[in-house]
Design an enzyme around this catalytic site. Structure first.
Site, short mmCIF file in Angstrom:
data_model
loop_
_atom_site.label_atom_id
_atom_site.label_comp_id
_atom_site.label_asym_id
_atom_site.label_seq_id
_atom_site.Cartn_x
_atom_site.Cartn_y
_atom_site.Cartn_z
N THR A 1 0.85 -1.19 0.00
CA THR A 1 0.00 0.00 0.00
C THR A 1 0.89 1.24 0.00
O THR A 1 2.01 1.20 0.51
CB THR A 1 -0.89 0.07 1.27
OG1 THR A 1 -0.05 0.01 2.42
CG2 THR A 1 -1.92 -1.04 1.32
N SER B 1 1.24 4.44 1.96
CA SER B 1 0.77 4.77 3.31
C SER B 1 -0.11 6.01 3.27
O SER B 1 -0.08 6.80 2.32
CB SER B 1 1.96 5.03 4.23
OG SER B 1 2.77 3.89 4.33
N1 SAH Z 1 6.38 3.96 2.09
C1 SAH Z 1 5.78 3.13 1.09
C2 SAH Z 1 5.17 1.92 1.79
C3 SAH Z 1 4.90 0.78 0.90
S1 SAH Z 1 4.17 -0.61 1.75
C4 SAH Z 1 4.70 3.94 0.37
O1 SAH Z 1 4.05 4.74 1.05
O2 SAH Z 1 4.50 3.76 -0.83
C5 SAH Z 1 5.58 -1.48 2.27
C6 SAH Z 1 6.50 -1.91 1.18
O3 SAH Z 1 7.51 -2.77 1.72
C7 SAH Z 1 5.88 -2.69 0.04
O4 SAH Z 1 6.13 -2.01 -1.14
C8 SAH Z 1 6.56 -4.05 0.07
O5 SAH Z 1 6.75 -4.62 -1.22
C9 SAH Z 1 7.88 -3.69 0.74
N2 SAH Z 1 8.57 -4.82 1.39
C10 SAH Z 1 8.04 -5.81 2.15
N3 SAH Z 1 9.00 -6.65 2.58
C11 SAH Z 1 10.18 -6.16 2.09
C12 SAH Z 1 11.54 -6.59 2.18
N4 SAH Z 1 11.90 -7.67 2.87
N5 SAH Z 1 12.48 -5.85 1.57
C13 SAH Z 1 12.14 -4.73 0.86
N6 SAH Z 1 10.88 -4.29 0.72
C14 SAH Z 1 9.91 -4.99 1.33
#
Ligand code: SAH
Length: 232
Positions: free
Chosen positions: A59, A61
């Site tokens: 998502t 945020s």
């Molecule tokens: N700050 C971003 C948040 C995205 S949600 C925004 O507002 O767009 C969290 C993100 O973490 C997702 O895109 C997911 O793919 C990523 N994620 C989950 N596990 C991860 C990992 N082990 N390493 C890197 N990214 C990861």
């Protein structure tokens, strides 16, 4: 929250968050006003204070959470700061960090500055998505190297470009990754949601002192998507 800020424009949304006292820092408000959320989530009503799906279990945020992260890390961002944004997803917050670096440089009267922000994202489609979004916002971000988007497991950080003055983790960890604490500079700060998957987590703040000691503070309860293995 019983109500939800929303507006017809990006600037209107951020102004509302300021009016309601959710954004207190003027420079944070300015960088969020300059970063049009519609370029980072392709939905009919982007200017609503809520998260939206960006696919692949991720998502973007809610704007108030982006504001929280920027305000919490604000004092750690100078024109020379290295910033790590783990789970950079849409790239929205990464862009805001880059604009904050630039704003701090302008305030200090510097044309050139050494700081940059590294966004690390594990999903290749989201890496592609964020690069497209960042380029549609301002192609200079990536061209000038002030924003670097790396594909990889964010729990391992990105040693190559560290150590970091500020680390933001945008997905919840069951345990705080050692590598991230290691890559945090002395006098630096990391914020990270910690707790079980699919439940409430705690936003934890870790400050590394001059002597390398870690000071932890629990800030608030949050709900974030988890930091996972890519194929989990
Ligand atoms: N700050 C971003 C948040 C995205 S949600 C925004 O507002 O767009 C969290 C993100 O973490 C997702 O895109 C997911 O793919 C990523 N994620 C989950 N596990 C991860 C990992 N082990 N390493 C890197 N990214 C990861």
């Amino acid at each position: 929250m019983a109500w939800r800020s929303q507006s017809e424009t990006n600037e209107g949304l951020i102004s509302q968050l300021q009016e309601y006292g959710i954004i207190k820092n003027e420079m944070v408000a300015n960088v969020m006003k300059q970063t049009d959320r519609k370029l980072y989530c392709r939905v009919a009503y982007p200017y609503v204070d809520r998260p939206y799906s960006i696919g692949y279990s991720a998502t973007i945020s809610a704007p108030h959470m982006h504001a929280f992260a920027l305000e919490n890390l604000f004092d750690f961002i100078t024109p020379e700061s290295k910033i790590l944004d783990v789970g950079s997803g849409s790239g929205f917050l990464t862009a805001c960090f880059a604009r904050l670096l630039k704003a701090q440089a302008e305030k200090a009267g510097k044309d050139e500055f050494s700081g940059y922000v590294v966004g690390i994202e594990h999903h290749p489609k989201l890496v592609e998505f964020s690069i497209g979004n960042l380029n549609s916002d301002d192609p200079k971000f990536l061209d000038d190297g002030k924003v670097k988007i790396i594909q990889g497991d964010g729990r391992l950080g990105c040693e190559e470009h560290g150590p970091y003055d500020a680390i933001h983790v945008g997905a919840a960890a069951v345990e705080v990754p050692d590598q991230l604490l290691k890559q945090l500079k002395k006098n630096g700060r990391m914020v990270i949601p910690v707790g079980p998957q699919g439940d409430t987590q705690q936003m934890e703040q870790f400050d590394k002192t001059e002597t390398g000691e870690i000071k932890k503070k629990t800030l608030m309860s949050v709900v974030y998507v988890p930091l996972t293995d890519l194929d989990a």
